[in-house]
Design a protein around this motif. Sequence first.
Motif, PDB file in Angstrom:
ATOM      1  N   ASP A 415     -12.556 -52.808 -22.664  1.00 35.96           N
ATOM      2  CA  ASP A 415     -13.220 -52.585 -23.839  1.00 35.96           C
ATOM      3  C   ASP A 415     -12.415 -53.354 -24.968  1.00 35.96           C
ATOM      4  N   ASP A 416     -11.170 -53.179 -25.023  1.00 40.29           N
ATOM      5  CA  ASP A 416     -10.368 -53.786 -26.079  1.00 40.29           C
ATOM      6  C   ASP A 416     -10.194 -55.173 -26.032  1.00 40.29           C
ATOM      7  N   LYS A 419     -13.549 -56.644 -27.307  1.00 41.87           N
ATOM      8  CA  LYS A 419     -13.345 -56.594 -28.780  1.00 41.87           C
ATOM      9  C   LYS A 419     -12.517 -57.473 -29.511  1.00 41.87           C
ATOM     10  N   LYS A 420     -11.303 -57.846 -28.882  1.00 37.77           N
ATOM     11  CA  LYS A 420     -10.464 -58.756 -29.447  1.00 37.77           C
ATOM     12  C   LYS A 420     -10.817 -60.085 -29.400  1.00 37.77           C
ATOM     13  N   HIS A 423     -16.616 -60.063 -28.268  1.00 40.34           N
ATOM     14  CA  HIS A 423     -17.756 -59.675 -27.328  1.00 40.34           C
ATOM     15  C   HIS A 423     -17.840 -58.135 -27.233  1.00 40.34           C
ATOM     16  N   GLU A 424     -17.739 -57.661 -28.376  1.00 40.33           N
ATOM     17  CA  GLU A 424     -17.901 -56.062 -28.343  1.00 40.33           C
ATOM     18  C   GLU A 424     -18.905 -55.380 -27.390  1.00 40.33           C
ATOM     19  N   GLY A 425     -18.352 -54.499 -26.717  1.00 41.25           N
ATOM     20  CA  GLY A 425     -19.496 -54.085 -25.556  1.00 41.25           C
ATOM     21  C   GLY A 425     -19.352 -54.607 -24.217  1.00 41.25           C
ATOM     22  N   GLY A 430     -14.753 -58.607 -21.011  1.00 41.14           N
ATOM     23  CA  GLY A 430     -13.464 -57.860 -21.489  1.00 41.14           C
ATOM     24  C   GLY A 430     -12.592 -57.672 -19.953  1.00 41.14           C
TER      25      GLY A 430
END
Length: 450
Positions: A415-416, A419-420, A423-425, A430
């Motif tokens: 998940d992190d 986001k980094k 590409h959140e979600g 991820g």
Amino acid sequence: MAFKSSYLQRVYDGLAERNAEQKEFLQAAYEVLESLEPVVEQNPKLEEEGIIERIVEPERIIMFRVSWVDDAGKVQVNRGYRVQFNSAIGPYKGGLRLHPSVNLSVIKFLGFEQIFKNSLTGLPIGGGKGGSDFDPKGKSDREIMRFCQSFMTELSKHIGADTDVPAGDIGVGGREIGYLYGQYKRLRNEFTGVLTGKGLSYGGSLARTEATGYGLCYYTEEMLSCMKNDSFKGKTVVISGSGNVAIYATEKATQLGGKVVALSDSNGYIHDPNGVNLDVVKQIKEVERGRIKEYVDRVPGSTYTEGCRGIWSIKCDIALPCATQNELDEESAKTLIANGVMAVAEGANMPSTPEAVAAFQNAGILFAPAKASNAGGVATSALEMSQNSERLHWTFEEVDGKLQTIMKNIFHACDDAAKKYGHEGNLVVGANIAGFEKVADAMLAQGVAY
Ligand code: NDP
């Protein structure tokens, strides 16, 4: 197939040219490389040091003849494989698969995935995979034993507790690991943690049998909780397969409050709207080594349908594909979406085709990729290695507790990383990035040795 990065395009084109017939391997490699676009863009060192072209090439491939004698006294010959893909962060680690569909492409795809999966566990294990096109179905215990002894006679030259530690996969459970271990010990005169998934009486870990299925549900529960403020409670669940992963995913999903209504094997699927009776399934599959269709003779109200793909037409909230690669295609994905599925988490390796993954993601369905969600098995294998090294035996609760923590950590690492890199979600991106970063760091630190 087009990459934004000319570096990734060049590496993939070269790979596709040299391995044109290896479609499963190319499928797995493409998916990972696609996710690495933002990482490659931000880290020019990866290209300077040739990290991508090195990571897609196995460090070593061992292919060998396995001759054995069947119960009728006839000589049989199979092909054995061990692909030692990447040892940057630890000894090669990954299962052995016995199934007629096994070939170099399948073993390379599994070994490649294993690099990133093992990295995600946070434990010091590199990536490898092996197996044979031997079909254990319908073979006697004695035939299985003779095959395993012959297979290990060659494999023993290439593995070791600090070199390469194989485990189970499709067609390799406790019985096969026992025969393989016995032969290794006989050849080497060493009682050592060279295999995982061992029996409890000779160095196995509690909770290893349950680990992949349980871990899948721990990951899914964390994903549901963090991304949808929801849980397994009250959900209808469909699980494909009826082997090790499917059985223990059923057990944990049920304990977490879900109702599992379907299971399958390669011939067909059962539907039990009242919730699958797992004691009956375990009796058929683990004790009698029978077929899933026998379930309907023992449980009133359940039905059996020939053909395994139809399982995805059963309405459910959560789908857990736990049988084999590419078992869930775009059409099945669309059916699941139309029927209101909210989450799909992979227990098998690469069970969803790329088109199915895209369909889930475009529809906003929570999607957990195998290399993250099924990492509980190998993580617990690494815990078995630790116990073997210290010659201690941990309790079920201790191992299960560590497994839960590892699966939650894996979810958050995916998940992190998503986001980094913007590409959140997207847990596929991820997982690939989070798994890759540690291995790439180690390869950079170790120089151009391979
Ligand atoms: P098992 O051999 O215990 O069970 C496999 C199940 O999948 C059986 O029900 C089998 O049915 C079905 N299956 C196998 N091949 C096919 C096929 N070609 N088409 C349809 N169904 C098929 O294996 P596992 O449960 O250990 O493994 C299942 C998946 O999970 C694999 O992808 C494996 O790589 C993955 N996995 C396993 C781990 C483990 O710890 N065991 C760890 C991580 C991933 P049938 O009996 O008819 O062949």
